[in-house]
Scaffold this motif. Sequence first.
Motif, short mmCIF file in Angstrom:
data_model
loop_
_atom_site.label_atom_id
_atom_site.label_comp_id
_atom_site.label_asym_id
_atom_site.label_seq_id
_atom_site.Cartn_x
_atom_site.Cartn_y
_atom_site.Cartn_z
N ASP A 1 0.84 -1.21 0.00
CA ASP A 1 0.00 0.00 0.00
C ASP A 1 0.87 1.26 0.00
O ASP A 1 0.94 1.97 1.01
N PRO A 2 1.53 1.52 -1.10
CA PRO A 2 2.31 2.76 -1.17
C PRO A 2 1.38 3.96 -1.25
O PRO A 2 0.21 3.82 -1.63
N PRO A 3 1.87 5.13 -0.88
CA PRO A 3 1.03 6.33 -0.96
C PRO A 3 0.81 6.74 -2.42
O PRO A 3 1.57 7.54 -2.97
N SER A 4 -0.21 6.16 -3.03
CA SER A 4 -0.41 6.32 -4.47
C SER A 4 -1.11 7.61 -4.85
O SER A 4 -1.06 8.04 -6.00
N LYS A 5 -1.80 8.23 -3.88
CA LYS A 5 -2.52 9.47 -4.18
C LYS A 5 -1.80 10.65 -3.54
O LYS A 5 -1.27 10.53 -2.43
N PRO A 6 -1.79 11.79 -4.22
CA PRO A 6 -1.14 12.97 -3.61
C PRO A 6 -1.71 13.32 -2.25
O PRO A 6 -0.98 13.81 -1.38
N SER A 7 -3.00 13.05 -2.05
CA SER A 7 -3.63 13.43 -0.78
C SER A 7 -3.09 12.66 0.41
O SER A 7 -3.30 13.06 1.56
N VAL A 8 -2.41 11.52 0.16
CA VAL A 8 -1.83 10.75 1.27
C VAL A 8 -0.33 10.54 1.07
O VAL A 8 0.28 9.71 1.75
N ASP A 9 0.25 11.27 0.14
CA ASP A 9 1.69 11.16 -0.09
C ASP A 9 2.41 12.16 0.81
O ASP A 9 2.28 13.38 0.62
N ASN B 1 -6.20 1.01 4.09
CA ASN B 1 -6.70 1.20 2.74
C ASN B 1 -6.82 -0.15 2.04
O ASN B 1 -5.89 -0.62 1.42
N GLY B 2 -7.96 -0.79 2.23
CA GLY B 2 -8.17 -2.10 1.63
C GLY B 2 -7.83 -3.22 2.59
O GLY B 2 -7.17 -3.03 3.62
N LEU B 3 -8.28 -4.40 2.25
CA LEU B 3 -8.17 -5.54 3.15
C LEU B 3 -6.72 -5.93 3.44
O LEU B 3 -6.33 -6.12 4.58
N PHE C 1 -12.74 -2.79 3.12
CA PHE C 1 -13.26 -3.32 1.86
C PHE C 1 -13.53 -2.24 0.82
O PHE C 1 -13.86 -2.55 -0.31
N GLY C 2 -13.45 -0.98 1.23
CA GLY C 2 -13.78 0.10 0.32
C GLY C 2 -12.58 0.93 -0.06
O GLY C 2 -11.48 0.42 -0.31
N GLY C 3 -12.79 2.24 -0.05
CA GLY C 3 -11.76 3.15 -0.51
C GLY C 3 -10.78 3.60 0.53
O GLY C 3 -9.95 4.46 0.26
#
Length: 416
Positions: free
Chosen positions: A90-98, A198-200, A352-354
């Motif tokens: 689960d790398p920080p793929s979105k700028p909002s969590v980078d 972020n996810g299972l 299970f979601g976003g």
Amino acid sequence: MDAFSSSFMSTLSPPTIIPKPILTPFSSRLNISSVRIEDKPATQVTSTTTTTPQSPSTTSSSAVPKRRAEPSVLTLIFNAFDDIINKFIDPPSKPSVDPTHVLSNNFAPVDELPPTECEVIQGSLPPCLDGAYIRNGPNPQYLPRGPYHLCDGDGMLHSIKISQGRAIFCSRYVNTNKYIAERDAGSSLVPNFFSGFNGLTASAARGALFAVRILAGQYNPANGIGLANTSLAFFGDRLYALCESDLPYAVRLTSNGDIETIGRHDFDGKLFMSMTAHPKTDPDTKETFAFRYGLVPPFLTYFRFDSDGSKQPDVPIFSMTRQSFLHDFAITNKYAIFGDIQIAMIPTEMIFGGGSPFGYDPNKVPRLGVIPRYAKDESEMRWFNVPGVQHPTRNQCLGRGRWQHNSDGGTKCTIG
Ligand SMILES: [Fe+2]
């Protein structure tokens, strides 16, 4: 959340005369350049300032910069697993969590700053000014290794104490259980709540790693997991740093302008688990009204404090039938008012979601719950559907309390 908006004006008790410091020729307007070098974000941090020299007279013993502990071998092993999660699962793929984006430039974390005198560069401070402005906000102790949300940072208090024509600035972390444990470990230990699940697979991996850290004795969640990063409140003659995921932390401003954490406060064992970061204090009666909300029934619990800070019994609200994001509320001189808004708390969405526990539910009819403010149970609580509130930005939370007017014999209540 409004983690960057909290502030508080405090009246100080008897001022202490602070010897005038010797300002060097390099003294200028107040500057801060205390971003930790070892944890500096990868992106360039722009700084055009220099640090005002310290005055020995305004630097307490507690102001000596604390050397962070070296991580143990066990911590390094756990961190290696954490790095695997952050790099491959689960790398920080979105700028909002980078973190290199979220914590860049003006949002870069800063280190503590001991009491430091600000030079008055124009005019003078009126001698009658005697008080302090203090703000709270998130400021991670360690640069996050994985995803990071702005609300995930450790609470840091910044104060300007004005007294006797002088202004003293200070920045201190709230010494939460998390902050102390991580400081002593020389490493972050607790996964970021808002961005780490972020996810299972990521949730299971980070949850398992945190469980192992607990079993290894690195962290005791029973002593609190909160960040104390959301707001400040003064009631019962005490100042508290607050975050709705934990008990309040009592803090104080010392006579020389330093900020000290007194400790996690459970009000003689009467406050359970957590409390809103936005309690409301009646300016006339000095009573304070508050609540907590959570994932298990009762999803809402209302309570109050007497003027001396004594907590009164809980009023569980079982008519709140599902989890909801009750970040704030309002009081009048007769009622407490809660907003059961369309932003729902859906913990399964984290797995299970976003990844966010908060979600907009357009099918939910928003409600306002009104309960007498001295209620001993919820028997007199009434809920009103307010379907006109449809847009998520319109029902963030209930904003500020509004007073009730009875000049025409009727009742008027305005909710902001
Ligand atoms: Fe808030």
